[in-house]
Design a protein around this motif. Sequence first.
Motif, mmCIF file in Angstrom:
data_model
loop_
_atom_site.group_PDB
_atom_site.id
_atom_site.type_symbol
_atom_site.label_atom_id
_atom_site.label_comp_id
_atom_site.label_asym_id
_atom_site.label_seq_id
_atom_site.Cartn_x
_atom_site.Cartn_y
_atom_site.Cartn_z
ATOM 1 N N ASP A 166 -6.195 59.558 -10.269
ATOM 2 C CA ASP A 166 -6.708 60.158 -9.035
ATOM 3 C C ASP A 166 -6.277 61.619 -8.930
ATOM 4 O OD1 ASP A 166 -7.880 57.782 -8.372
ATOM 5 O OD2 ASP A 166 -6.571 57.344 -6.664
ATOM 6 N N ASN A 221 -10.890 57.792 0.035
ATOM 7 C CA ASN A 221 -11.473 58.899 -0.723
ATOM 8 C C ASN A 221 -12.921 58.582 -1.066
ATOM 9 O OD1 ASN A 221 -8.313 59.214 -2.172
ATOM 10 N ND2 ASN A 221 -9.313 60.930 -1.146
ATOM 11 N N ALA A 222 -13.741 59.617 -1.092
ATOM 12 C CA ALA A 222 -15.140 59.435 -1.473
ATOM 13 C C ALA A 222 -15.227 58.990 -2.929
ATOM 14 C CB ALA A 222 -15.913 60.730 -1.265
ATOM 15 N N GLU A 223 -16.241 58.210 -3.230
ATOM 16 C CA GLU A 223 -16.444 57.750 -4.605
ATOM 17 C C GLU A 223 -16.709 58.949 -5.510
ATOM 18 O OE1 GLU A 223 -15.591 55.864 -7.043
ATOM 19 O OE2 GLU A 223 -16.288 54.119 -5.883
ATOM 20 N N THR A 224 -16.219 58.866 -6.725
ATOM 21 C CA THR A 224 -16.411 59.934 -7.692
ATOM 22 C C THR A 224 -16.411 59.359 -9.090
ATOM 23 O OG1 THR A 224 -15.456 61.970 -8.634
ATOM 24 C CG2 THR A 224 -13.916 60.387 -7.690
ATOM 25 N N ALA A 225 -17.210 59.963 -9.964
ATOM 26 C CA ALA A 225 -17.235 59.536 -11.363
ATOM 27 C C ALA A 225 -16.080 60.134 -12.148
ATOM 28 C CB ALA A 225 -18.559 59.938 -12.007
ATOM 29 N N ALA A 226 -15.305 61.031 -11.515
ATOM 30 C CA ALA A 226 -14.213 61.708 -12.213
ATOM 31 C C ALA A 226 -12.964 60.847 -12.343
ATOM 32 C CB ALA A 226 -13.863 63.007 -11.483
ATOM 33 N N LEU A 250 -8.221 63.974 -6.409
ATOM 34 C CA LEU A 250 -8.244 63.149 -5.206
ATOM 35 C C LEU A 250 -6.879 63.178 -4.527
ATOM 36 C CD1 LEU A 250 -10.167 60.048 -6.584
ATOM 37 C CD2 LEU A 250 -11.084 61.951 -5.273
ATOM 38 N N ALA A 277 -8.194 63.827 -11.093
ATOM 39 C CA ALA A 277 -9.556 64.026 -10.599
ATOM 40 C C ALA A 277 -9.588 64.849 -9.315
ATOM 41 C CB ALA A 277 -10.224 62.682 -10.358
ATOM 42 N N TYR A 324 -17.447 55.161 -0.677
ATOM 43 C CA TYR A 324 -16.009 55.439 -0.742
ATOM 44 C C TYR A 324 -15.338 54.517 -1.755
ATOM 45 C CZ TYR A 324 -16.650 58.189 3.474
ATOM 46 O OH TYR A 324 -17.078 59.139 4.371
ATOM 47 N N ARG A 325 -14.201 54.974 -2.247
ATOM 48 C CA ARG A 325 -13.437 54.200 -3.220
ATOM 49 C C ARG A 325 -12.679 53.073 -2.517
ATOM 50 N NH1 ARG A 325 -12.737 56.370 -8.030
ATOM 51 N NH2 ARG A 325 -10.515 55.889 -8.311
#
Length: 306
Positions: free
Chosen positions: A88, A288-293, A93, A91, A229-230
Amino acid sequence: MTHQEIDQLVKSWIVDSATRPANPRVQQIVLRLTSDLCKAIEDLDIQPNEFWKGLEYFSAAGAANELGLLAPGLGLERFLDIRADEADAKAGLEGGTPRTIEGPLYVAGAPVSQGFARLDDGTESDQAEVLFMQGTVYGDDGKAIPGAQVEVWHANLLGNYSHFDQTQSPFNLRRTIIADEQGRYQFRTIMPKGYGCPPDGTTQKLLDLLGRHGQRPAHIHFFISAAGYRKLTTQINIDGDEYLWDDFAFASREGLVPPLVRVEDPAAIAAKDLQKPFATIEFDFHLNAETAAAPATEVERTRATA
């Protein structure tokens, strides 16, 4: 044997002997684990009696369904969280509620409530302290998330969980709460107790040999999720517990021990339709917002279903 010789030998067993298409990832993991185990046998001079006793131990732990308890007890589940935190951070986050271990006692399919739920079935009301917990689910933009899903579960006064403890009613102390239009959730329950590994179980047997206790502080588990979101897997500990910072499962974390307020004001007690003092916890969740990172937060594992 040298480590290099062991690596070559194990490769001949796992990789070079393959005569059919293999799963590359499985092959990679088995090669590494087998090589590391062989190196440990060599370095520690592990004797055949010790090796076979170890296999017998894991067979017994599997038969007792305690491998899911052993993993946190050895710190492995906490280590997975440490790696997830590092991913995280890499990335970018930050600011979310700390994650911590799921443990082995979640049960899918808990009844769904809107905004508020009562978790306990009332069977321990005479002995228990009433606890209200409430808060808001926020996104990393600081805005509340209407309709966020709050799954919650915890132990009873004996430190036991419904479903696994057949003396409890189905889904006792388990609910899924859908946050209201302001992202708020609230539930009424009883103050949970901490629990220990089964004293005659395989996990405690190993902990005894390691000179360690198998106790957990009183805590409440959560899955928090919302579209976009994650997913957050976490738990809060009850402040003041004897084992608050001495958890055998290494799940205690700063930021997950909210203040516990005990309410004795007669008007406040009457407003809750109670006849005795109660405790309350205010705790907000931040997603946290979803992210591909960063790696996905949804973990695929076998879980109990009622």
